[in-house]
Structure formats: structure tokens, C-alpha cells
Write a protein that holds these residues in place. Structure first.
Motif, PDB file in Angstrom:
ATOM      1  N   TRP A  90       0.705  -1.249   0.054  1.00  0.00           N
ATOM      2  CA  TRP A  90      -0.021  -0.141  -0.056  1.00  0.00           C
ATOM      3  C   TRP A  90       0.916   1.518  -0.054  1.00  0.00           C
ATOM      4  N   LEU A 124     -11.785   1.072  16.148  1.00  0.00           N
ATOM      5  CA  LEU A 124     -12.494   2.066  15.355  1.00  0.00           C
ATOM      6  C   LEU A 124     -12.462   3.257  16.288  1.00  0.00           C
ATOM      7  N   HIS A 165     -10.000   7.276   9.630  1.00  0.00           N
ATOM      8  CA  HIS A 165      -8.913   6.495  10.162  1.00  0.00           C
ATOM      9  C   HIS A 165      -7.690   6.213   8.859  1.00  0.00           C
ATOM     10  N   GLY A 210      -1.379   4.552   1.924  1.00  0.00           N
ATOM     11  CA  GLY A 210      -2.821   4.109   1.585  1.00  0.00           C
ATOM     12  C   GLY A 210      -3.396   5.472   1.708  1.00  0.00           C
ATOM     13  N   GLY A 211      -4.879   5.484   1.396  1.00  0.00           N
ATOM     14  CA  GLY A 211      -5.397   6.843   1.232  1.00  0.00           C
ATOM     15  C   GLY A 211      -6.322   7.206   2.635  1.00  0.00           C
ATOM     16  N   ILE A 212      -6.562   8.240   2.792  1.00  0.00           N
ATOM     17  CA  ILE A 212      -7.095   8.930   3.816  1.00  0.00           C
ATOM     18  C   ILE A 212      -8.376   8.055   4.130  1.00  0.00           C
ATOM     19  N   GLY A 213      -8.610   7.720   5.453  1.00  0.00           N
ATOM     20  CA  GLY A 213      -9.947   6.698   5.513  1.00  0.00           C
ATOM     21  C   GLY A 213      -9.535   5.263   5.445  1.00  0.00           C
ATOM     22  N   PHE A 214      -8.452   4.788   4.920  1.00  0.00           N
ATOM     23  CA  PHE A 214      -8.262   3.665   4.588  1.00  0.00           C
ATOM     24  C   PHE A 214      -6.981   2.839   5.577  1.00  0.00           C
ATOM     25  N   LEU A 216      -7.172   1.697   8.709  1.00  0.00           N
ATOM     26  CA  LEU A 216      -7.484   0.418   9.614  1.00  0.00           C
ATOM     27  C   LEU A 216      -7.570  -0.549   8.434  1.00  0.00           C
ATOM     28  N   ALA A 217      -8.266  -0.364   7.391  1.00  0.00           N
ATOM     29  CA  ALA A 217      -8.431  -1.288   6.385  1.00  0.00           C
ATOM     30  C   ALA A 217      -8.314  -0.453   4.978  1.00  0.00           C
ATOM     31  N   PRO A 218      -7.815  -0.938   4.143  1.00  0.00           N
ATOM     32  CA  PRO A 218      -6.878  -2.463   4.090  1.00  0.00           C
ATOM     33  C   PRO A 218      -5.559  -2.387   4.620  1.00  0.00           C
ATOM     34  N   THR A 221      -5.317  -4.133   8.379  1.00  0.00           N
ATOM     35  CA  THR A 221      -5.725  -5.315   8.402  1.00  0.00           C
ATOM     36  C   THR A 221      -4.790  -6.377   7.614  1.00  0.00           C
ATOM     37  N   GLU A 294      -4.460 -11.695   1.916  1.00  0.00           N
ATOM     38  CA  GLU A 294      -5.492 -10.718   1.851  1.00  0.00           C
ATOM     39  C   GLU A 294      -6.918 -11.206   1.331  1.00  0.00           C
ATOM     40  N   MET A 299      -8.017 -14.759   5.717  1.00  0.00           N
ATOM     41  CA  MET A 299      -8.473 -13.829   6.837  1.00  0.00           C
ATOM     42  C   MET A 299      -9.128 -15.089   7.947  1.00  0.00           C
TER      43      MET A 299
END
Lengths: 372, 78
Positions: A90, A124, A165, A210-214, A216-218, A221, A294, A299
Motif C-alpha cells: 500500500w 475503530l 482512520h 494508502g489513502g485517507i480513511g483506509f 485501519l482497512a485495508p 488489516t 488478503e 483471513m
């Protein structure tokens, strides 16, 4: 990878120092370069990046053997692989080139900062916050129970940017970051835990993974899946050490005119230890066949393996001490593994969180397909 | 083009009926942990790879946004 060579390295270089590291609560820093030379710090990565390009089975077996040697070393190798893998998956090209070679070479020790004083399982609801201006990001808040926090050069920090997140790359020298050692933990005592305090901590604006809001996931995770996988396999190694010690004891120890091995209650414990270790191994091996960290299947398998293996090792370490009696209570290795085993049931998601997730997944699949 | 498949997938997680432009994240229908399931769904069902630069909430916020994102990836426009 030649597992006999790994086993030899663990037996000669890692295991002999484990009890002293536990006593002194110090990570064996002299090993870092050697771990890097083995290619274990980014073991999933290509050899061109300093890795071993391991498949999931070999990757798991590596952690089983590290688990035989020292839990804190296993945790350190796990964290480097977690961070390198999430950067690989990521991170952008610049981030990969900037950080992965240093992690591979052992010059950069990386850590993962998710837990907070008031937030453990309930990720969260993390409170750490971030504000982005033109060219920089300011972080505020606290992170705690951060493995390797005392010695890490780079932290993956999870915070809310505009409420979303997000994962951030935070170099240790960032202004506004203070690190406070945590000592006297129950287990994994050489894992150099720390609390991190961010007071208007400034990092470059591009240090988002990764992006803003990503975050915690992906992003998070993926890291947690790798962590849980490593822990599950590590438990197999810990349990085997306990079984070996217990077996030697019951073969040698004489009571009531005969060896302990001849008592049926002792045999029952031995049988239960062997079966539960093997059952955990089958779950670990099933998790190794999914091909990726993934997929939804991955999982689910990893959750089951981590849940079962950690509860198994808590039982096996306890049983080994029981079989060895007072000598078990005096045995420094058994003591360490007994304490480390309890920690394994808590880190990277408690046993109870795993049970909830496994059930939720099964219920979801059952509603969707009529089976799971 | 891909809306029916997306709707079917989302029904597994969202019991309320939602329209194609409704924001599933800011509307509180899913939490941010759902992003993992969404990324896996897109990669596994449409044979494409979600890259780091694709992780923008605008690409995933609604059925229409996801549909547009998949179509653009398939066309090589991303």
C-alpha cells in the motif's frame, strides 16, 4: 529456504540468549544485523530487496523456529515483515524505496502503533488525531504497548485525519514525538515496549500510507493478518520446546519406584499436548495454503489458526510445568514460555475478539450461501 | 455495467435499501473496516488490482462510484 540451517541458527544464536533477554528486558541488538543477513526481516520480499521470497508455508515455518528460540526476537522479525509488507502493498514508490531497503538491512527498525491508553480491541474508536496543512501533518494523542517502541526508528501510526482512520509513517526523530519505555510486562519482556506521546508532532505531508480513511482497512488489516499468522506459527515452536522438556522429565524422573512416564495421568497429559500441538499445526498449514494474506479465506483461516494455537500454547506451557512439578516452576525456559504464552492470547487481537470474528464470518457466509 | 454485482455484494453487509448514489461510508451503513471486504470483492470479482493511489473514498463511496471505478480500471484509465 533450508529449514535445518534456520533451526541451527536459532539453536546457536537466538535460543541461548533468550532467558537472559527475558531477565534483563533487553532485546539482543547484536542479532539484528545477523537477522538481516539471513533475509528474514523482509522474508516475503524478493531477493533483490534483501528478502527470501518465501511462500506462506516457509514463512510460517520460519516463525515456528523463531518461536522455539525467543518470543521477543520472533516479534521483532514479525514486525519488520508486517511493516515491509504493508509498505510493499500500500505504499507509493517513493515510500517503498525510502524505507524497505533499510528495514531489510536492519538499519531501520520498524514498529506498529495502533493501541492507545483507552483503546485496545475497539480500534475503530482510536482518539489520536491528525491535521494536514499545506506541506505537513500534525499528530496529537498517545499510543501504548508499542512493541519495539524503545528502539524503533520508524512507526506506523494510526490516527484520524478529519475523522477518517489513516495510517502515517512517523520517523522517531519527528519533532513533537516523545517515547517512554514500558517495563515489567508479564511476557515478551525483551520486546522493548513503549508509550508514544504526540504533541503537535510534525511529519511531512506525504507520509500517509494508502489513502485517507483506509488506515485501519485495508492497510492495518493486512499487517494484522501477517502478525496473527506469525503468532500462530510461533506458538507451535513454543509448545514443542515445552513438550521436549516435559518428555525428558517424565522419562527420567522416578516416583513411587517407577518413571513418571508409566503413570496413566501423565500419559493423558502427554497425549493431550501432542494432539493439541498437531491440531494447531494443521490449522496453521491450512492457513498457509490460501496463497495470500488478503483474501477472505485467508483471513478466516488465520483467525482460526491464531485463536486455536494461542489457547493451545497457554494450555501446553501450563501442562509442561505441571508435569515437571517444582522443577518446572524453577525452569527458567518454562517460566518464560508460560508467561509469553499468556501474552500470545492477547496481542494482535484477544482470544475473545477472534471468537467473535470467526463466528461473524461463519454466520455471514451461512446467510449468503447456506454453508461456510 | 457492474451495478447488479455491486448491489448483490453490498446487500450482504447493508440491510437497508440504498440508492446508487448514496454514500455508504458517511451515511454510516458500513464502518471503515468494511474497506477490506470491498477491496477484496473488487479484486476477486473483477480480476483487477486496487493500487495505493486508488485508495480514495471517492472511488468507493457509492454504487455508482464503485461502478465507475471498476469500469475505469478495466479500461486502463487508472
Amino acid at each position: 529456504m533450508n529449514m535445518q540451517e534456520v533451526q541451527k541458527f536459532v539453536a546457536e544464536r537466538i535460543a541461548p540468549a533468550a532467558n537472559e533477554c527475558d531477565r534483563t528486558e533487553q532485546f539482543p541488538m547484536d542479532l539484528v544485523v545477523e537477522l538481516a543477513q539471513q533475509g528474514w526481516l523482509v522474508a516475503l520480499a524478493d531477493e533483490s530487496l534483501g528478502g527470501r521470497n518465501l511462500d506462506l508455508m516457509n514463512f510460517g515455518e520460519l516463525f515456528e523456529l523463531l518461536g522455539r528460540g525467543c518470543g521477543s526476537v520472533r516479534a521483532m522479525v514479525m514486525l519488520q515483515n508486517m511493516v515491509a509488507s504493508l509498505l510493499q502493498r500500500w505504499g507509493n514508490e517513493e515510500q517503498k524505496q525510502k524505507w524497505i531497503p533499510g528495514i531489510a538491512g536492519g538499519q531501520i527498525i520498524a514498529a506498529f502503533a495502533l493501541s492507545e491508553p483507552d483503546v485496545g480491541s475497539d480500534a475503530l474508536n482510536i482518539k489520536a488525531s491528525a491535521v494536514r496543512s499545506a506541506n505537513e501533518i500534525k499528530l496529537n494523542g498517545k499510543k501504548t504497548w508499542i512493541t519495539l517502541g524503545q528502539i524503533a526508528h520508524l512507526f506506523i501510526v494510526f490516527a484520524r485525519l478529519n475523522g477518517k482512520h489513516t495510517a502515517f509513517l512517523v520517523p522517531r526523530e519527528s519533532p513533537g514525538l516523545e517515547v517512554f519505555p514500558i517495563s515489567s510486562m508479564l511476557g515478551l519482556r525483551a520486546a522493548m515496549l513503549a508509550e508514544l506521546r504526540f504533541k503537535d508532532c510534525r511529519i511531512p505531508g506525504e507520509n500517509i500510507i494508502g489513502g485517507i480513511g483506509f488506515g485501519l482497512a485495508p492497510v492495518g488489516t493486512l499487517a494484522l493478518n501477517i502478525g496473527r499468522y506469525s503468532i500462530a506459527w510461533g506458538c507451535l515452536g513454543m509448545a514443542r520446546v515445552c513438550l521436549d522438556i516435559a518428555m525428558r522429565h517424565v522419562l527420567d524422573r522416578q516416583q513411587f519406584g517407577t518413571a513418571l512416564k508409566n503413570f496413566q495421568l501423565v500419559q493423558q497429559k502427554i497425549a493431550d499436548m501432542i494432539v493439541s500441538i498437531n491440531a494447531a499445526r494443521y490449522l496453521c498449514e491450512a492457513a498457509a495454503t490460501v496463497g495470500s494474506f488478503e483474501s477472505r479465506r485467508a483471513m478466516m483461516h488465520i483467525l482460526q489458526a491464531k485463536y486455536f494455537a494461542t489457547t493451545m500454547v497457554a494450555r501446553v506451557t501450563s501442562d509442561a510445568i505441571q508435569l515437571c512439578g517444582a522443577l518446572g516452576c524453577r525452569n527458567e525456559t518454562l517460566q518464560r514460555l508460560f508467561r509469553d504464552a499468556k501474552v500470545m492470547e492477547i496481542i494482535e487481537g484477544t482470544t475473545q475478539i477472534h471468537q467473535i470474528k470467526i463466528a461473524e464470518f461463519a454466520i455471514h457466509e451461512y446467510k449468503r450461501k447456506g454453508s461456510f | 455495467m457492474y451495478r447488479d454485482t455491486i448491489r448483490t455484494f453490498l446487500k450482504n453487509y447493508i440491510s437497508d435499501s440504498i440508492n446508487d448514489d448514496q454514500d455508504i461510508f458517511s451515511g454510516g451503513y458500513v464502518n471503515s473496516l468494511f474497506a477490506t471486504q470491498l477491496v477484496l470483492f473488487i479484486e476477486e470479482n473483477f480480476d483487477l488490482t486496487v493500487e495505493s493511489e486508488d485508495l480514495n473514498l471517492d472511488n468507493f463511496k457509492s454504487i455508482n462510484a464503485i461502478n465507475f471505478f471498476i469500469a475505469a480500471k478495466k479500461d486502463g484509465k487508472r
